[in-house]
Design a protein around this motif. Structure first.
Motif, mmCIF file in Angstrom:
data_model
loop_
_atom_site.group_PDB
_atom_site.id
_atom_site.type_symbol
_atom_site.label_atom_id
_atom_site.label_comp_id
_atom_site.label_asym_id
_atom_site.label_seq_id
_atom_site.Cartn_x
_atom_site.Cartn_y
_atom_site.Cartn_z
ATOM 1 N N GLN A 424 -33.127 2.210 60.797
ATOM 2 C CA GLN A 424 -32.701 3.146 61.686
ATOM 3 C C GLN A 424 -31.532 2.347 62.417
ATOM 4 O O GLN A 424 -31.354 1.347 62.639
ATOM 5 N N VAL A 425 -30.214 3.270 62.595
ATOM 6 C CA VAL A 425 -29.341 2.865 63.238
ATOM 7 C C VAL A 425 -29.400 3.235 64.803
ATOM 8 O O VAL A 425 -29.635 4.144 65.226
ATOM 9 N N GLN A 430 -22.077 2.139 67.284
ATOM 10 C CA GLN A 430 -21.899 2.780 65.937
ATOM 11 C C GLN A 430 -22.295 4.497 66.228
ATOM 12 O O GLN A 430 -21.733 5.234 65.496
ATOM 13 N N ILE A 431 -23.447 4.665 66.874
ATOM 14 C CA ILE A 431 -23.883 5.914 67.179
ATOM 15 C C ILE A 431 -22.820 6.902 67.798
ATOM 16 O O ILE A 431 -22.600 7.887 67.251
ATOM 17 N N TYR A 434 -20.377 8.213 65.263
ATOM 18 C CA TYR A 434 -20.575 9.308 64.580
ATOM 19 C C TYR A 434 -20.686 10.397 65.601
ATOM 20 O O TYR A 434 -20.152 11.542 64.791
ATOM 21 N N VAL A 464 -25.253 15.085 63.407
ATOM 22 C CA VAL A 464 -24.910 13.484 63.521
ATOM 23 C C VAL A 464 -26.044 12.929 62.457
ATOM 24 O O VAL A 464 -25.962 12.070 61.768
ATOM 25 N N MET A 465 -27.426 13.704 62.397
ATOM 26 C CA MET A 465 -28.425 13.103 61.428
ATOM 27 C C MET A 465 -28.001 13.303 60.058
ATOM 28 O O MET A 465 -28.204 12.264 59.178
ATOM 29 N N LEU A 467 -24.943 13.189 58.891
ATOM 30 C CA LEU A 467 -23.881 12.265 58.716
ATOM 31 C C LEU A 467 -24.368 10.895 58.477
ATOM 32 O O LEU A 467 -23.883 9.992 57.651
ATOM 33 N N THR A 468 -25.534 10.667 59.220
ATOM 34 C CA THR A 468 -26.288 9.352 58.971
ATOM 35 C C THR A 468 -27.302 9.025 58.170
ATOM 36 O O THR A 468 -27.897 8.137 57.953
ATOM 37 N N LYS A 471 -30.683 8.494 59.739
ATOM 38 C CA LYS A 471 -30.932 6.907 60.016
ATOM 39 C C LYS A 471 -30.598 6.800 61.482
ATOM 40 O O LYS A 471 -31.050 5.637 62.064
ATOM 41 N N ALA A 472 -29.881 7.693 62.208
ATOM 42 C CA ALA A 472 -29.673 7.364 63.569
ATOM 43 C C ALA A 472 -30.741 7.358 64.418
ATOM 44 O O ALA A 472 -31.550 8.499 64.059
ATOM 45 N N VAL A 477 -29.049 9.577 69.896
ATOM 46 C CA VAL A 477 -28.136 10.432 69.514
ATOM 47 C C VAL A 477 -28.100 11.656 70.473
ATOM 48 O O VAL A 477 -27.030 11.946 71.022
#
Ligand code: ADP
Ligand code: MG
Length: 487
Positions: A424-425, A430-431, A434, A464-465, A467-468, A471-472, A477
């Motif tokens: 997980q990010v 970083q988040i 995004y 956002v999820m 896009l990642t 993993k975010a 988020v």
């Protein structure tokens, strides 16, 4: 307990279906009830037959104490009376698979008397079903009609195997109740380990006695459907048979007391023979066997050493782990399930564990038809996966993918997370990047949100999820989105 009216509608009004079961449960014993021959399933025909089982003249039966012990333990688990004196009788009938010409059974004085079983029915109510008795008896052999065009062969491997016949009061009122009863009885037998409950291999089968009546009237004439070897067949046979009886009576006919067979391919029951009465069997005490006398201290010792039973365990799960009654019921329906849950729950959030075991693990096991003891995902490994979620290493949704992988390969959760790059990010900076990207790409929606369309928050989180790749860290988020949107 609630009064449940389980009536079925006929052409001419309501009917009540009355059902009593006679369950044959094979004692989980290595040897037979009156001989030392093996009771194992699946041997070459006639490879497990002693002279006693073959009914050779002059052979004497010797009671197997282990089988007696299992019958008593089963009786205790059913909260039933244990009779300190019981008698073995000969039930006389003539059939090629019965070399003695009689079956040793118990008639007037069974080893176990009156008991009760609490049955939780799926429709959402609980009923107490009376157990009339439990007695010990021998199984017969098996005729094989399909081995030769004009000969019948007999396999005596089953001859003499110990069965517990468990008879209920005519307390059941629907196919659903009968199915739930069988499932609960099987669970209890498995808990105490006195029968493996394997219906496919014939270690548990049942006869269903079915009659119908107008609500409030005396019981009608019953038919007995023999040898049902799955819960599904039991339920289908009862539904068919009660419908047949209603139609017949409504058309002006009457029910003959008879023995019927269920044909699963047709979904119908058909008459096999008129029902014999007990005097047809000319029961009498077997002169080769003394009355069976049990020591009350021995029985008390068995009672003390009985394992925790499903109802008690479910109650403890509700109290100790704060589970709902439903979840506790699911987790305690098999002793292996309960043990698995308790192992994973040790030192973890019990509700999260219950959700994951019931919602994710059992779902996958059911789909594949695997029992929890055979699962590639052991309790320890499953616990480690849950730890990765609570430590924020992997998101809930990716954890499900990890479980899929563990399920098929048996690999450790951490190894899969590493290999697949599922970590997980949780890095704020970083988040934030995004989140900013998603907001920049959706300026109109940002405007709408600011004008009060709160529901759009979910949309942004979803973007956002996406896009990642899921993993975010979802909590972060959410928080960062709110921060940036309120600027
Ligand atoms: P048998 O051994 O001849 O089959 P039992 O009197 O032992 O006869 O009854 C066997 C089963 O039939 C029991 O489970 C009992 O509850 C059930 N039973 C008895 N009367 C009825 C009835 N009218 N309708 C449905 N089931 C019945
Ligand atoms: Mg019967």
């Amino acid at each position: 307990m609630v009064e449940v009216k389980n009536f079925v509608q006929g052409e001419t009004g309501e009917w009540e279906v009355i059902i009593g079961l006679e369950v044959h449960a094979q004692v989980a014993s290595q040897s037979k009830l009156f001989s030392g021959a093996s009771a194992k399933f699946g041997g070459e025909p006639n490879s497990q037959v002693s002279l006693v089982d073959a009914g050779m003249p002059g052979m004497l039966p010797v009671i197997n104490q282990y089988c007696v012990e299992q019958a008593v333990r089963t009786g205790l688990a059913l909260g039933a009376e244990i009779n300190l004196v019981s008698i073995f009788d000969r039930k006389n009938y003539f059939y090629p698979d019965l070399p003695q010409g009689y079956q040793i059974s118990q008639y007037s004085d069974p080893i176990v008397g009156r008991g009760d079983l609490l049955v939780e029915v799926d429709s959402g109510y609980t009923r107490k079903i009376g157990i009339t008795r439990l007695h010990l008896e021998q199984d017969a052999g098996k005729s094989m009609h399909d081995q030769h065009p004009n000969k019948t062969f007999v396999d005596l491997n089953r001859s003499g195997i110990a069965l517990m016949e468990i008879v209920t009061e005519p307390d059941l009122r629907s196919a659903e109740e009968a199915g739930a009863f069988m499932a609960k009885l099987r669970a209890i037998l498995r808990y105490v380990g006195t029968c493996d409950g394997n219906m496919e291999e014939g270690s548990m089968r049942c006869d269903a006695n079915v009659s119908v009546r107008r609500p409030g009237e005396p019981y009608g004439t019953r038919c007995e459907i023999k040898n049902l070897n799955s819960i599904r067949f039991l339920m289908r046979a009862i539904d068919y048979e009660s419908g047949r009886q209603v139609r017949l009576i409504e058309a002006g006919g009457s029910i003959d007391q008879e023995t019927r067979l269920f044909n699963p391919d047709l979904g119908e029951t058909k008459s096999m023979r008129s029902k014999e009465d007990s005097h047809d069997y000319r029961y009498f005490p077997d002169p080769d066997l003394l009355p069976l006398r049990l020591d009350s201290d021995w029985v008390a010792g068995l009672r003390e050493r009985l394992p925790e039973l499903p109802d008690a365990k479910a109650e403890r799960f509700v109290k100790h782990y704060e589970l709902t009654e439903y979840d506790a019921g699911v987790l305690t329906s098999e002793t292996e399930r309960a043990t698995y849950f308790e192992e994973v729950a040790k030192g973890r959030d019990s509700k999260q564990v219950a959700n994951w075991v019931i919602g994710e693990l059992l779902g996958r096991l059911n789909r594949e038809g695997i029992s929890i003891e055979r699962s590639k995902v052991g309790a320890a490994g499953f616990g480690k996966l849950l730890d990765l979620i609570s430590q924020g290493v992997v998101s809930n949704s990716l954890a499900k993918k990890v479980l899929d992988e563990m399920f098929s390969t048996g690999e450790e959760a951490a190894v899969i997370v590493e290999r697949k790059g599922f970590s997980q990010v949780s890095d704020e900076k970083q988040i934030e990047k995004y989140v900013q990207k998603v907001l920049d790409e959706n300026l109109e929606k940002v405007e709408e949100f600011k004008n009060g369309k709160d529901k759009l928050l979910g949309f942004f989180v979803g973007q956002v999820m996406k896009l990642t790749g899921g993993k975010a860290n979802p909590q972060m988020v959410n928080k960062i989105l709110r921060d940036l949107l309120s600027k």
